[in-house]
Design a protein around this motif. Structure first.
Motif, PDB file in Angstrom:
ATOM      1  N   VAL A  90     -55.708   3.509  -2.736  1.00 42.27           N
ATOM      2  CA  VAL A  90     -55.051   3.698  -1.445  1.00 42.27           C
ATOM      3  C   VAL A  90     -56.043   4.225  -0.407  1.00 42.27           C
ATOM      4  O   VAL A  90     -56.746   5.209  -0.652  1.00 42.27           O
ATOM      5  N   VAL A  91     -56.088   3.567   0.731  1.00 41.80           N
ATOM      6  CA  VAL A  91     -56.924   3.976   1.857  1.00 41.80           C
ATOM      7  C   VAL A  91     -56.003   4.411   2.992  1.00 41.80           C
ATOM      8  O   VAL A  91     -55.022   3.709   3.298  1.00 41.80           O
ATOM      9  N   THR A  92     -56.280   5.552   3.588  1.00 44.08           N
ATOM     10  CA  THR A  92     -55.451   6.054   4.680  1.00 44.08           C
ATOM     11  C   THR A  92     -56.276   6.220   5.949  1.00 44.08           C
ATOM     12  O   THR A  92     -57.489   6.407   5.888  1.00 44.08           O
ATOM     13  N   ASP A  93     -55.598   6.185   7.089  1.00 42.07           N
ATOM     14  CA  ASP A  93     -56.290   6.386   8.355  1.00 42.07           C
ATOM     15  C   ASP A  93     -56.234   7.870   8.741  1.00 42.07           C
ATOM     16  O   ASP A  93     -55.762   8.707   7.958  1.00 42.07           O
ATOM     17  N   SER A  94     -56.669   8.183   9.942  1.00 42.64           N
ATOM     18  CA  SER A  94     -56.744   9.586  10.370  1.00 42.64           C
ATOM     19  C   SER A  94     -55.362  10.241  10.479  1.00 42.64           C
ATOM     20  O   SER A  94     -55.251  11.462  10.454  1.00 42.64           O
TER      21      SER A  94
END
Length: 214
Positions: A90-94
């Motif tokens: 899982v990649v998340t943004d700011s």
């Protein structure tokens, strides 16, 4: 065959076997929901026997009486925290929104690569909790229940499956993956026991039936 060549051949075969084993790992689900492990079936049966049986009463229920999703850490709220916990890569943004990853829904066996295809299920639904005793709780207690990451209460699953479940208890709805039935009812009983919630007679009968086969 000279011993040195035999050893080399065995080494090569071992390497090939290892690669095959690794391939086997990657042919399965790309991610598996990490619901906190529920109590054993034996413990669940003990818990269930101690729960009060009573008819349910939904008078006065409003979903807003269970504040969610709350901030857990930094910019991450409860939904985003569960998505990160239950997904793979899982990649998340700011803002902590999941921008990519893979999620395996244990209820129906589907795998998703977009967070928008997932709901965070309250395993024991908020309305069911209200019916079973949460109507007498404070707002703070209902908030703790709605955002509980410690008990096996929150899990990322296919959105339309969660919507089909709605507010139903196990007498009315169970995951279509029968392999998950034992985990589901063990978790259900653990949550009800921890929060001292009641069960109705049909609900107890179904839970007892499933647990008997676990």
């Amino acid at each position: 065959m000279p011993k040195v060549y035999a050893r080399r051949r065995l080494s090569i075969l071992a390497g090939i076997t290892g690669l095959i084993a690794m391939a086997g790992v990657f042919t399965g689900p790309t991610a598996s929901a990490a619901l906190p492990t529920p109590v054993s079936a034996a413990t669940a049966r003990t818990y269930l026997a101690s729960l009060t049986v009573a008819t349910e009463n939904r008078t006065g229920y409003d979903r807003d009486l269970f504040p969610h999703w709350i901030t857990i850490s930094g910019a991450c709220n409860t939904r985003e925290t569960v998505l990160k916990r239950d997904g793979s890569g899982v990649v998340t943004d700011s803002a902590c929104a999941s921008t990519s990853g893979s999620w395996y829904s244990v209820y129906d066996g589907a795998t998703w690569t977009a967070a928008s295809d997932l709901d965070i299920d309250h395993l024991v639904p908020l309305a069911e909790a209200w019916d079973s005793g949460a109507s007498a709780w404070t707002t703070a207690q209902r908030q703790a229940f709605a955002n509980d990451l410690t008990r096996p209460q929150l899990i990322a699953v296919t959105d339309n499956v969660n919507q089909s479940k709605g507010d139903q208890d196990p007498a009315e709805w169970m995951p279509s993956r029968t392999a998950y039935a034992c985990t589901y009812v063990r978790a259900w009983v653990q949550v009800k026991y921890y929060y001292n919630l009641k069960v109705d007679s049909a609900e107890k009968t179904k839970l007892s039936s499933v647990l008997a086969g676990c």
